[in-house]
Enzyme design. Structure first.
Site, PDB file in Angstrom:
ATOM      1  N   GLU A  59       0.829  -1.215   0.000  1.00 49.39           N
ATOM      2  CA  GLU A  59       0.000   0.000   0.000  1.00 49.39           C
ATOM      3  C   GLU A  59       0.861   1.262   0.000  1.00 49.39           C
ATOM      4  O   GLU A  59       0.538   2.243  -0.656  1.00 49.39           O
ATOM      5  CB  GLU A  59      -0.956  -0.009   1.193  1.00 49.39           C
ATOM      6  N   TYR A 142      -7.168   6.446   3.931  1.00 45.93           N
ATOM      7  CA  TYR A 142      -7.260   5.406   2.907  1.00 45.93           C
ATOM      8  C   TYR A 142      -6.372   4.208   3.265  1.00 45.93           C
ATOM      9  O   TYR A 142      -6.810   3.049   3.243  1.00 45.93           O
ATOM     10  CB  TYR A 142      -6.860   5.938   1.514  1.00 45.93           C
ATOM     11  N   ASP A 160     -10.124   4.621  -2.964  1.00 48.50           N
ATOM     12  CA  ASP A 160      -8.977   5.139  -3.725  1.00 48.50           C
ATOM     13  C   ASP A 160      -9.477   5.735  -5.051  1.00 48.50           C
ATOM     14  O   ASP A 160     -10.682   5.755  -5.324  1.00 48.50           O
ATOM     15  CB  ASP A 160      -7.932   4.033  -3.964  1.00 48.50           C
TER      16      ASP A 160
END
Ligand code: SF4
Length: 312
Positions: A59, A142, A160
């Protein structure tokens, strides 16, 4: 997103329900999840048994960088530092060096800081709680939701760029989402979340993958879309975007490119280097190079050693 979406180039004829029929979200979500099961890319951080740390590293790397460039770095990183503690015992400069050309190297610094906190505060286990995750350096709303959802199968809104675009079109009937995340978008995304944790986690990754592979920014491939006949934007005849134009991010000649050039000198060197060596890497504009070096020092990405030499 790098460019304003255009009218789809290859819409296929509607199939499935009649164009007049409107299906519920509960009917649409499983179709996207089934499409994901059949078409998802084979990405190593999605494999069964990958640690939450592996998901977290992916990520961080994917925040601003395409999958194709992340893949080799992620593999190297996980082989070298399979747990947060393995990374945290190394100097932060090693993390920056291993980041290579992924760009935005402060992400490497933040990931190293987060690894140290996970090793120290969380027993070397990436936390599964949203608040704990958000307390880590470099982990925003996020990223926390993505880690909790993808690594631990929790039910969270994971919003996203790809998911925002899919929902803007599929549900909102417009070509693209607003420039920044709005409360209305969050509420809409929440309304699409299945009730069950595992279903919600599958939906999160499936919607993201649809946006990455099919419902892409400039030329969505609606002929391959599993929910083409449910799409509000398609049903409306793909109305053109009337909001503010989006500009792609320029790179050539920017301070960001300049910082990258200076940092590359240290990343590719085994020993500390003179300031002049770094500045020479950006001969086009001496003042810009001075400014870039000052900002790298201020950010802690470059250190000045006793003898005046510079290192990571
Ligand atoms: S959701 Fe499907 S039909 Fe709608 S624009 Fe995206 S790819 Fe096309």
């Amino acid at each position: 997103m790098s460019a304003e979406p255009e009218r789809p180039s290859r819409p296929r004829p509607a199939d499935g329900p009649e164009r007049g029929a409107t299906r519920t979200r509960e009917q649409v979500v499983p179709d996207i999840c089934a499409w994901y099961a059949a078409h998802a890319r084979d990405l190593p951080w999605r494999e069964r048994g990958v640690s939450a740390w592996g998901v977290m590293v992916s990520e961080f790397m994917l925040q601003q960088t395409p999958v194709s460039r992340v893949l080799p770095r992620w593999r190297e990183w996980m082989e070298r530092w399979p747990t947060p503690a393995d990374l945290s015992v190394e100097p932060v400069g090693e993390a920056v060096r291993a980041w290579g050309h992924l760009g935005y190297p402060r992400r490497a610094q933040r990931l190293w800081q987060a690894a140290a906190e996970i090793a120290g505060r969380f027993g070397n286990v990436v936390p599964d709680d949203l608040e704990d995750l958000r307390s880590l350096p470099g982990v925003g709303e996020y990223t926390a939701a993505a880690i909790a959802s993808f690594a631990y199968g929790r039910r969270h809104v994971v919003l996203d760029t790809n998911v925002r675009r899919v929902l803007a079109r599929l549900d909102g009937g417009v070509a693209q989402p607003p420039a920044t995340v709005t409360r209305a978008e969050r509420d809409r995304a929440r309304s699409w979340l299945p009730d069950d944790d595992a279903d919600a986690a599958l939906w999160a990754v499936a919607a993201m993958e649809l946006g990455a592979q099919v419902c892409v920014a400039t030329t969505p491939d609606c002929g391959r879309c599993p929910v083409r006949s449910d799409c509000a934007w398609a049903r409306a005849g793909y109305p053109a975007w009337t909001g503010p134009a989006r500009r792609g991010q320029a790179y050539a000649g920017t301070d960001r490119q300049c910082r990258g050039a200076l940092l590359a000198v240290l990343r590719e060197s085994d020993a500390p280097r003179h300031e002049a060596d770094l500045l020479a890497a950006w001969p086009v504009d001496a003042a810009q190079a001075d400014r870039a070096l000052a900002s790298l020092l201020a950010d802690g990405l470059v250190r000045r050693e006793d003898a005046g030499l510079l290192s990571l």
